[in-house]
Enzyme design. Structure first.
Site, PDB file in Angstrom:
ATOM      1  N   HIS A 127       0.812  -1.216   0.000  1.00  0.00           N
ATOM      2  CA  HIS A 127       0.000   0.000   0.000  1.00  0.00           C
ATOM      3  C   HIS A 127       0.849   1.272   0.000  1.00  0.00           C
ATOM      4  O   HIS A 127       0.308   2.373  -0.094  1.00  0.00           O
ATOM      5  CB  HIS A 127      -0.936   0.016   1.213  1.00  0.00           C
ATOM      6  CG  HIS A 127      -0.229   0.352   2.489  1.00  0.00           C
ATOM      7  ND1 HIS A 127       0.598  -0.548   3.126  1.00  0.00           N
ATOM      8  CD2 HIS A 127      -0.183   1.491   3.208  1.00  0.00           C
ATOM      9  CE1 HIS A 127       1.108   0.026   4.204  1.00  0.00           C
ATOM     10  NE2 HIS A 127       0.653   1.269   4.280  1.00  0.00           N
ATOM     11  N   HIS A 142       1.839   6.931  -0.273  1.00  0.00           N
ATOM     12  CA  HIS A 142       0.984   6.111   0.590  1.00  0.00           C
ATOM     13  C   HIS A 142      -0.395   6.021  -0.050  1.00  0.00           C
ATOM     14  O   HIS A 142      -1.174   6.974  -0.015  1.00  0.00           O
ATOM     15  CB  HIS A 142       0.892   6.750   1.982  1.00  0.00           C
ATOM     16  CG  HIS A 142       0.246   5.868   3.001  1.00  0.00           C
ATOM     17  ND1 HIS A 142      -1.112   5.651   3.037  1.00  0.00           N
ATOM     18  CD2 HIS A 142       0.784   5.140   4.000  1.00  0.00           C
ATOM     19  CE1 HIS A 142      -1.385   4.827   4.036  1.00  0.00           C
ATOM     20  NE2 HIS A 142      -0.254   4.506   4.637  1.00  0.00           N
TER      21      HIS A 142
END
Length: 162
Positions: free
Chosen positions: A68, A83
């Protein structure tokens, strides 16, 4: 010796958008870790699709096990964190695929991660993706004015060593 002769050039790093989408001010990100700049200066993108490309030339310093997030380092020493979404770590990698690994050298536009945007919309708090200069205390960060962003080509911010 040559570093003394040639090392004083002001170098400005152009960070392109790693995603196609709309720019979101960091202060508007619905997560205090990012909105209060605890991780560093930067900007966020509300993505239109699920492709993340390298915004800089450098090397991959970390791809999180859940895929992620990815950390990059440039030759100037700037550390860039991408992110994907908010609270996406809880997805445990579901819907994410990494195309780069720690130690890989990358160029602007190289494919880093793909993700299922609809799945992230369904399972995470938000799809808004912060792009942070994690060592921004050593750099001046200037966010560009463009609102509509195209992955790998639209300038997102400039970073200059202090």
């Amino acid at each position: 010796m040559f570093k003394k002769l040639f090392g004083n050039k002001e170098t400005v790093l152009n960070v392109t958008s790693p995603l196609t989408g709309k720019k979101v001010a960091l202060e508007e990100v619905p997560d205090p870790v990012f909105s209060q700049k605890m991780m560093g200066e930067g900007i966020a993108v509300d993505p239109e699709d699920g492709l993340v490309v390298s915004p800089v030339e450098g090397k991959v310093v970390q791809v999180f096990p859940t895929k992620h997030a990815v950390g990059l380092e440039t030759k100037s020493g700037a550390e860039v964190l991408i992110h994907i979404g908010l609270e996406t770590v809880a997805m445990e990698g579901e819907g994410f695929e990494a195309f780069a690994a720690q130690g890989d050298k990358v160029s602007v536009g190289d494919k880093l991660i793909s993700f299922d945007l609809d799945l992230v919309k369904e399972k995470a708090k938000s799809t808004i993706t912060p792009i942070i200069i994690t060592n921004s205390d050593s750099f001046e960060v200037h966010v560009e004015e463009d609102v509509e962003l195209k992955a790998g080509s639209t300038s997102l911010m400039t970073v200059k060593k202090k």
